[in-house]
Design a protein around this motif. Structure first.
Motif, short mmCIF file in Angstrom:
data_model
loop_
_atom_site.label_atom_id
_atom_site.label_comp_id
_atom_site.label_asym_id
_atom_site.label_seq_id
_atom_site.Cartn_x
_atom_site.Cartn_y
_atom_site.Cartn_z
N UNK A 21 9.23 114.70 92.84
CA UNK A 21 7.77 114.76 92.75
C UNK A 21 7.33 115.84 91.76
N UNK A 22 7.90 117.00 91.95
CA UNK A 22 7.48 118.13 91.10
C UNK A 22 7.92 117.92 89.66
N UNK A 23 9.06 117.28 89.49
CA UNK A 23 9.51 117.04 88.12
C UNK A 23 8.53 116.17 87.34
N UNK A 24 7.79 115.37 88.07
CA UNK A 24 6.83 114.49 87.39
C UNK A 24 5.51 115.20 87.08
N UNK A 25 5.33 116.39 87.57
CA UNK A 25 4.07 117.11 87.31
C UNK A 25 3.98 117.51 85.85
N UNK A 26 2.80 117.48 85.30
CA UNK A 26 2.64 118.04 83.95
C UNK A 26 2.85 119.55 84.01
N UNK A 27 3.28 120.10 82.91
CA UNK A 27 3.56 121.54 82.89
C UNK A 27 2.76 122.21 81.80
N UNK A 28 2.41 123.45 82.06
CA UNK A 28 1.63 124.19 81.07
C UNK A 28 2.27 125.56 80.84
N UNK A 29 2.08 126.08 79.65
CA UNK A 29 2.55 127.44 79.38
C UNK A 29 1.66 128.42 80.15
N UNK A 30 2.29 129.42 80.72
CA UNK A 30 1.57 130.36 81.57
C UNK A 30 1.93 131.78 81.16
N UNK A 31 0.90 132.59 81.03
CA UNK A 31 1.12 134.00 80.66
C UNK A 31 0.38 134.91 81.63
N UNK A 32 0.70 136.18 81.54
CA UNK A 32 -0.13 137.20 82.18
C UNK A 32 -0.69 138.10 81.10
N UNK A 33 -1.89 138.61 81.32
CA UNK A 33 -2.46 139.61 80.42
C UNK A 33 -2.96 140.77 81.26
N UNK A 34 -2.65 141.96 80.81
CA UNK A 34 -2.98 143.15 81.60
C UNK A 34 -4.08 143.96 80.93
N UNK A 35 -5.14 144.19 81.67
CA UNK A 35 -6.13 145.18 81.23
C UNK A 35 -5.70 146.50 81.86
N UNK A 36 -5.07 147.33 81.05
CA UNK A 36 -4.52 148.60 81.54
C UNK A 36 -5.51 149.70 81.20
N UNK A 37 -6.12 150.24 82.23
CA UNK A 37 -7.17 151.23 82.01
C UNK A 37 -6.63 152.64 82.18
N UNK A 38 -7.17 153.52 81.37
CA UNK A 38 -6.88 154.94 81.49
C UNK A 38 -8.17 155.72 81.33
N UNK A 39 -8.11 157.02 81.62
CA UNK A 39 -9.32 157.83 81.55
C UNK A 39 -9.00 159.09 80.77
N UNK A 40 -9.77 159.31 79.72
CA UNK A 40 -9.46 160.41 78.81
C UNK A 40 -10.77 160.86 78.17
N UNK A 41 -10.97 162.15 78.06
CA UNK A 41 -12.18 162.68 77.46
C UNK A 41 -13.43 162.06 78.07
N UNK A 42 -13.40 161.95 79.39
CA UNK A 42 -14.54 161.40 80.13
C UNK A 42 -14.91 159.98 79.70
N UNK A 43 -13.95 159.27 79.18
CA UNK A 43 -14.22 157.88 78.81
C UNK A 43 -13.18 156.95 79.42
N UNK A 44 -13.63 155.78 79.79
CA UNK A 44 -12.70 154.75 80.25
C UNK A 44 -12.10 154.07 79.04
#
Lengths: 245, 245
Positions: A21-44
């Motif tokens: 069943x699963x083999x018949x499923x369509x497949x898509x490329x999948x990624x992750x993207x990270x919003x990596x936040x830091x704090x410096x000089x009173x700025x995000x």
DNA sequence: ACAAAGTTGTGTATTTTTTACACAAAAAAG
DNA sequence: CTTTTTTGTGTAAAAAATACACAACTTTGT
């Protein structure tokens, strides 16, 4: 809790071979993207890198990668984070998936956005690799793909979460002054807060540990340093019930 | 806003063919699963269906489907909803992705969970197709796949959201009494609320329109009926700033 | 006609939380 | 030793949350 009983007609067309069943499923490329936040000089700030697509030459993009076979999304995001910052003990949480069919110029790619928070000074990152650098969130524009949308979404997510959960401490040093803490909140929320009320609020929560140290090397009267009492917080999470909208 | 300037060394290895890049990405099967909530007999219910996998015979699963080529996740979730309930004008929001490698017995399948809220009486669904039915959320167990986890997550999401946004009205008829509204909140939050304070709270928000009609066919003194003032809400969304955890 | 059951609609006093606001003392820089 | 900047602290007023009780209305059953 129903038991199968003989009067129920047996379900027909039950699928025996789940794998097929699963083999018949369509497949898509999948990624992750990270919003990596830091704090410096009173700025995000958010960690960005020059896009390596010619189409987006000169534009910044978030750090991301494909999701590997049999890799959890959280793992993939964590891997990205570790590869780029060398840190592993970092706040990371899924925000949401982005799926516009034209979001990637190379064809359909779904991405799952993550928000990460870390202390900029805690890592010696290979900052100069490929133009990796911290960029003020408030002046970001012209990003590659839909990464500006992703940053906006993650920033909104952060603004909301920081008011309800002690996430902000991930952006600060372990020891911090109340001024630094207030600067953080003001920068992220984009408001100015009354200093006395801010301090009173945190005092009433009783979640900051006064470690009897003072700030060093500040060009003015030094303030006391505190740590956040994560243990106490974990054991006494407030379960608030109320209606407000 | 940097301009390319001649002193910057040209970036090397820029990728020209985005399409080729994406074609090399690994691909995974992707589905959406909808936790479709309704409210009936003062209980929160969720729409479930008997699993069609033999392995999960007799277990319930959520409504879901594969995501088609070039289909947005929201569209896919909406399609599922419409196919099964016939309704299209229904609250729907993405909750989060689930990616455990073993979550599907047929192999790796990533799913994105959606939360939907609708009025059970507004649809004549093909309830008896394949055992589609409403199941009380509080007594759910033994679901197929990781669908119990998904329901738990969506339920938690709903508990939180309902306190901060006027979502609950999607579960009620257009015209409702304050008792019905309070029952809804009590059922979803799992608490009992003071009746006078509850009414006072909604009165002070001034977002309910008194339509000068009374309940019909109730076995007791009828109460007034109200509508929620969505327009007013939209134009006056409260932007609350505060710190509380 | 009446009684019983269940629900509606309403107000006040108390406590808690939020908000607005000012000044003296400490340390650093020159 | 003066200037600058920041720390640390309290109170009064306003707003919001909480706890709590009773008379009136409608239906149902007798």
């Amino acid at each position: 809790m129903k038991k199968n009983n003989p009067q129920e007609k047996p379900q027909e067309h039950l699928i025996k071979d789940a794998r097929k069943l699963v083999e018949a499923y369509p497949k898509v490329p999948l990624t992750v993207d990270c919003a990596i936040f830091g704090f410096e000089e009173s700025q995000l700030k958010v960690l960005v890198i020059k896009s390596d697509l010619e189409l987006y030459e000169g534009h910044y993009s978030l750090l991301g990668d494909i999701v590997k076979d049999n890799e959890e999304l959280d793992e993939a995001a964590y891997r990205v984070l570790k590869e780029r910052t060398g840190m592993d003990d970092v706040f990371l949480d899924q925000v949401r998936a982005f799926s516009h069919p034209a979001r990637h110029p190379g064809g359909r790619v779904i991405t799952v956005a993550y928000c990460s928070l870390l202390n900029i000074n805690h890592h010696q990152l290979k900052i100069h690799d490929n133009d990796l650098n911290w960029h003020s969130v408030s002046t970001l524009k012209d990003m590659a793909f839909d990464h500006k949308d992703i940053v906006d979404e993650c920033y909104g997510w952060l603004q909301k979460r920081i008011q309800e959960h002690p996430l902000g401490f991930n952006l600060l040093p372990e020891k911090f002054s109340l001024r630094e803490l207030q600067n953080l909140y003001e920068a992220i929320l984009g408001v100015s807060l009354d200093r006395r009320n801010f301090r009173k609020k945190f005092a009433s929560m009783d979640l900051l540990i006064d470690i009897n140290e003072m700030e060093q090397d500040v060009p003015h009267r030094p303030g006391k340093l505190y740590k956040f009492n994560f243990e106490k917080y974990e054991t006494s999470k407030r379960k608030w019930i109320g209606i407000d909208f």
